[in-house]
Motif scaffolding. Structure first.
Motif, PDB file in Angstrom:
ATOM      1  N   ALA A  62      16.627  63.318  61.720  1.00 10.64           N
ATOM      2  CA  ALA A  62      15.656  63.045  60.658  1.00 10.64           C
ATOM      3  C   ALA A  62      15.508  64.248  59.728  1.00 10.64           C
ATOM      4  O   ALA A  62      15.454  64.098  58.496  1.00 10.64           O
ATOM      5  CB  ALA A  62      14.301  62.680  61.269  1.00 10.64           C
ATOM      6  N   ILE A  63      15.462  65.448  60.299  1.00  3.17           N
ATOM      7  CA  ILE A  63      15.333  66.653  59.482  1.00  3.17           C
ATOM      8  C   ILE A  63      16.603  66.885  58.669  1.00  3.17           C
ATOM      9  O   ILE A  63      16.545  67.180  57.461  1.00  3.17           O
ATOM     10  CB  ILE A  63      15.018  67.870  60.376  1.00  3.17           C
ATOM     11  CG1 ILE A  63      13.626  67.730  60.989  1.00  3.17           C
ATOM     12  CG2 ILE A  63      15.122  69.162  59.582  1.00  3.17           C
ATOM     13  CD1 ILE A  63      13.238  68.882  61.893  1.00  3.17           C
ATOM     14  N   VAL A  64      17.751  66.740  59.305  1.00  3.07           N
ATOM     15  CA  VAL A  64      19.013  66.944  58.589  1.00  3.07           C
ATOM     16  C   VAL A  64      19.157  65.933  57.461  1.00  3.07           C
ATOM     17  O   VAL A  64      19.610  66.270  56.353  1.00  3.07           O
ATOM     18  CB  VAL A  64      20.200  66.844  59.571  1.00  3.07           C
ATOM     19  CG1 VAL A  64      21.519  66.879  58.823  1.00  3.07           C
ATOM     20  CG2 VAL A  64      20.139  67.975  60.600  1.00  3.07           C
ATOM     21  N   ASN A  65      18.749  64.686  57.701  1.00  5.12           N
ATOM     22  CA  ASN A  65      18.845  63.667  56.653  1.00  5.12           C
ATOM     23  C   ASN A  65      17.921  63.985  55.481  1.00  5.12           C
ATOM     24  O   ASN A  65      18.312  63.832  54.310  1.00  5.12           O
ATOM     25  CB  ASN A  65      18.491  62.300  57.232  1.00  5.12           C
ATOM     26  CG  ASN A  65      18.543  61.197  56.189  1.00  5.12           C
ATOM     27  OD1 ASN A  65      19.607  60.809  55.716  1.00  5.12           O
ATOM     28  ND2 ASN A  65      17.378  60.693  55.804  1.00  5.12           N
ATOM     29  N   SER A  66      16.701  64.451  55.773  1.00  4.49           N
ATOM     30  CA  SER A  66      15.773  64.781  54.682  1.00  4.49           C
ATOM     31  C   SER A  66      16.273  65.975  53.876  1.00  4.49           C
ATOM     32  O   SER A  66      16.131  66.003  52.647  1.00  4.49           O
ATOM     33  CB  SER A  66      14.385  65.062  55.252  1.00  4.49           C
ATOM     34  OG  SER A  66      14.398  66.213  56.087  1.00  4.49           O
ATOM     35  N   ILE A  67      16.867  66.956  54.549  1.00  3.60           N
ATOM     36  CA  ILE A  67      17.429  68.099  53.828  1.00  3.60           C
ATOM     37  C   ILE A  67      18.603  67.652  52.964  1.00  3.60           C
ATOM     38  O   ILE A  67      18.741  68.073  51.797  1.00  3.60           O
ATOM     39  CB  ILE A  67      17.875  69.183  54.827  1.00  3.60           C
ATOM     40  CG1 ILE A  67      16.665  69.805  55.524  1.00  3.60           C
ATOM     41  CG2 ILE A  67      18.686  70.261  54.111  1.00  3.60           C
ATOM     42  CD1 ILE A  67      15.736  70.543  54.592  1.00  3.60           C
ATOM     43  N   THR A  68      19.441  66.778  53.505  1.00  9.17           N
ATOM     44  CA  THR A  68      20.566  66.267  52.729  1.00  9.17           C
ATOM     45  C   THR A  68      20.093  65.520  51.499  1.00  9.17           C
ATOM     46  O   THR A  68      20.634  65.690  50.386  1.00  9.17           O
ATOM     47  CB  THR A  68      21.435  65.343  53.602  1.00  9.17           C
ATOM     48  OG1 THR A  68      21.877  66.061  54.757  1.00  9.17           O
ATOM     49  CG2 THR A  68      22.640  64.834  52.828  1.00  9.17           C
ATOM     50  N   VAL A  69      19.066  64.677  51.674  1.00  2.00           N
ATOM     51  CA  VAL A  69      18.512  63.937  50.540  1.00  2.00           C
ATOM     52  C   VAL A  69      17.983  64.898  49.479  1.00  2.00           C
ATOM     53  O   VAL A  69      18.217  64.719  48.271  1.00  2.00           O
ATOM     54  CB  VAL A  69      17.401  62.977  51.015  1.00  2.00           C
ATOM     55  CG1 VAL A  69      16.651  62.387  49.826  1.00  2.00           C
ATOM     56  CG2 VAL A  69      17.989  61.863  51.861  1.00  2.00           C
ATOM     57  N   SER A  70      17.278  65.946  49.898  1.00  2.00           N
ATOM     58  CA  SER A  70      16.712  66.901  48.949  1.00  2.00           C
ATOM     59  C   SER A  70      17.798  67.651  48.187  1.00  2.00           C
ATOM     60  O   SER A  70      17.720  67.823  46.962  1.00  2.00           O
ATOM     61  CB  SER A  70      15.810  67.900  49.684  1.00  2.00           C
ATOM     62  OG  SER A  70      14.643  67.285  50.148  1.00  2.00           O
ATOM     63  N   VAL A  71      18.829  68.114  48.898  1.00  2.00           N
ATOM     64  CA  VAL A  71      19.897  68.877  48.250  1.00  2.00           C
ATOM     65  C   VAL A  71      20.697  67.992  47.292  1.00  2.00           C
ATOM     66  O   VAL A  71      21.010  68.395  46.160  1.00  2.00           O
ATOM     67  CB  VAL A  71      20.815  69.521  49.310  1.00  2.00           C
ATOM     68  CG1 VAL A  71      22.013  70.184  48.645  1.00  2.00           C
ATOM     69  CG2 VAL A  71      20.040  70.544  50.136  1.00  2.00           C
ATOM     70  N   VAL A  72      21.032  66.769  47.729  1.00  2.00           N
ATOM     71  CA  VAL A  72      21.769  65.854  46.858  1.00  2.00           C
ATOM     72  C   VAL A  72      20.929  65.497  45.629  1.00  2.00           C
ATOM     73  O   VAL A  72      21.433  65.446  44.501  1.00  2.00           O
ATOM     74  CB  VAL A  72      22.184  64.592  47.632  1.00  2.00           C
ATOM     75  CG1 VAL A  72      22.789  63.550  46.688  1.00  2.00           C
ATOM     76  CG2 VAL A  72      23.174  64.943  48.726  1.00  2.00           C
ATOM     77  N   THR A  73      19.642  65.251  45.843  1.00  2.00           N
ATOM     78  CA  THR A  73      18.751  64.954  44.718  1.00  2.00           C
ATOM     79  C   THR A  73      18.667  66.130  43.756  1.00  2.00           C
ATOM     80  O   THR A  73      18.705  65.948  42.530  1.00  2.00           O
ATOM     81  CB  THR A  73      17.347  64.604  45.240  1.00  2.00           C
ATOM     82  OG1 THR A  73      17.427  63.449  46.065  1.00  2.00           O
ATOM     83  CG2 THR A  73      16.397  64.333  44.088  1.00  2.00           C
ATOM     84  N   ALA A  74      18.553  67.331  44.295  1.00  2.00           N
ATOM     85  CA  ALA A  74      18.482  68.522  43.441  1.00  2.00           C
ATOM     86  C   ALA A  74      19.765  68.705  42.641  1.00  2.00           C
ATOM     87  O   ALA A  74      19.725  69.046  41.451  1.00  2.00           O
ATOM     88  CB  ALA A  74      18.195  69.755  44.292  1.00  2.00           C
ATOM     89  N   ALA A  75      20.914  68.479  43.278  1.00  2.00           N
ATOM     90  CA  ALA A  75      22.186  68.607  42.563  1.00  2.00           C
ATOM     91  C   ALA A  75      22.303  67.548  41.478  1.00  2.00           C
ATOM     92  O   ALA A  75      22.736  67.834  40.340  1.00  2.00           O
ATOM     93  CB  ALA A  75      23.344  68.489  43.550  1.00  2.00           C
ATOM     94  N   GLY A  76      21.933  66.292  41.798  1.00  2.00           N
ATOM     95  CA  GLY A  76      21.980  65.240  40.784  1.00  2.00           C
ATOM     96  C   GLY A  76      21.007  65.488  39.653  1.00  2.00           C
ATOM     97  O   GLY A  76      21.318  65.248  38.479  1.00  2.00           O
ATOM     98  N   THR A  77      19.823  65.988  39.990  1.00  2.00           N
ATOM     99  CA  THR A  77      18.836  66.317  38.966  1.00  2.00           C
ATOM    100  C   THR A  77      19.342  67.426  38.056  1.00  2.00           C
ATOM    101  O   THR A  77      19.181  67.366  36.828  1.00  2.00           O
ATOM    102  CB  THR A  77      17.516  66.739  39.626  1.00  2.00           C
ATOM    103  OG1 THR A  77      17.012  65.657  40.411  1.00  2.00           O
ATOM    104  CG2 THR A  77      16.493  67.135  38.586  1.00  2.00           C
ATOM    105  N   ALA A  78      19.945  68.450  38.644  1.00  2.00           N
ATOM    106  CA  ALA A  78      20.481  69.554  37.849  1.00  2.00           C
ATOM    107  C   ALA A  78      21.564  69.061  36.895  1.00  2.00           C
ATOM    108  O   ALA A  78      21.605  69.463  35.721  1.00  2.00           O
ATOM    109  CB  ALA A  78      21.027  70.641  38.761  1.00  2.00           C
ATOM    110  N   ALA A  79      22.441  68.177  37.378  1.00  2.00           N
ATOM    111  CA  ALA A  79      23.513  67.657  36.519  1.00  2.00           C
ATOM    112  C   ALA A  79      22.948  66.826  35.376  1.00  2.00           C
ATOM    113  O   ALA A  79      23.327  67.005  34.200  1.00  2.00           O
ATOM    114  CB  ALA A  79      24.487  66.831  37.358  1.00  2.00           C
ATOM    115  N   ALA A  80      22.039  65.899  35.696  1.00  4.35           N
ATOM    116  CA  ALA A  80      21.479  65.034  34.656  1.00  4.35           C
ATOM    117  C   ALA A  80      20.634  65.826  33.662  1.00  4.35           C
ATOM    118  O   ALA A  80      20.744  65.642  32.441  1.00  4.35           O
ATOM    119  CB  ALA A  80      20.640  63.932  35.305  1.00  4.35           C
TER     120      ALA A  80
END
Length: 287
Positions: A62-80
């Motif tokens: 659960a923790i690893v999944n939430s960290i993955t979601v946050s990092v992927v979201t941050a990368a997508g946000t930075a790109a957009a």
């Protein structure tokens, strides 16, 4: 005459006061870092030093999944945000029209509007658009998080790039045009290299802003796409465990690395005008 500075009680008081202020601001962070090595079951008491919380956090799905979601979201946000904010900043500087004042007002409103208002506005908007929007093969929860976080981040990048473009000499682009360079060639060979520090620092700042966005993320996230701040907020209903502090410490290190890179890029502004730092300061006024 001696060049040694005379002792001033006022200066000594200000120095001590400044150190106390920094200690007050960073002491809670220091506590979390120390308790991330707590071998006990909760954060209420420090029972012993150990790395068990880090091992438990990295082995918790659960923790690893939430960290993955946050990092992927941050990368997508930075790109957009970088794509939208860069071209918006260029347009506001080089081709301003009747729409420019209105856009600046809207961007300013995005930055000063409380996050709870933005979150409440986004939730019914996403519901109105539908559940999957026809985006088969995409994690719709991830897409919603990226769109929501990109609103504020795009405004930040726009103001940073706009400040950089304002201090840039347009004669270089005009000279390239006189030498029959196409608009695309002028952009890639002249404009983009000159604004690259602002673009990169804006992207890194958008990345870090997305990592700690709790209010908006808690409203737009769905099951299976829970970012790390929302996971921590949900964990407050029970006792906080040391692995929460351990993973928060790792996220803190990641954030400091990204901010350090952004600061280094701003210091190496090739024009030496400091416009990148000025844009960063202006962009953070509404934060």
């Amino acid at each position: 005459m001696s060049n040694r500075r005379r002792f001033s009680p006022a200066d000594a008081f200000l120095n001590v006061w400044g150190m106390l202020g920094l200690l007050f601001l960073f002491f809670p962070i220091l506590v979390i870092v120390v308790f991330s090595f707590n071998s006990g079951r909760t954060l209420q008491t420090f029972e012993g030093f150990g790395i068990e919380p880090y091992l438990a956090a990295l082995s918790n799905p659960a923790i690893v999944n939430s960290i993955t979601v946050s990092v992927v979201t941050a990368a997508g946000t930075a790109a957009a945000a970088t794509l939208l904010g860069t071209f918006a900043g260029i347009a506001l500087t080089r081709r301003p029209g009747w729409w420019a004042p209105g856009l600046l007002v809207l961007l300013g409103l995005v930055m000063v509007t409380p996050e709870i208002v933005s979150a409440i506005s986004l939730l019914p908007w996403f519901v109105t658009l539908g559940v999957d929007w026809g985006l088969t093969g995409f994690n719709i929860g991830q897409v919603r998080l990226i769109i929501a976080n990109s609103l504020f981040a795009s405004a930040v990048v726009t103001f940073i790039v706009r400040a950089r473009m304002t201090g840039m000499n347009e004669f270089l682009e005009e000279a390239a045009g006189d030498l029959y360079a196409t608009p695309w060639r002028r952009f890639t060979d002249i404009t983009l290299p000159l604004i690259r520090p602002a673009v990169i620092s804006g992207a890194l700042l958008a990345f870090t802003l997305s990592l700690d966005n709790t209010v908006v993320s808690s409203f737009v996230s769905v099951a299976g796409s829970t970012p790390w701040p929302v996971y921590i907020f949900a964990s407050l209903k029970a006792s906080l465990r040391p692995e929460i502090a351990a993973m928060s410490t790792l996220m803190l290190v990641l954030t400091l690395i990204v901010l350090g890179i952004a600061a280094l890029i701003l210091r190496r502004d090739p024009a030496g005008s400091g416009s990148g730092a000025a844009g960063l300061t202006d962009a953070m006024v509404g934060r």
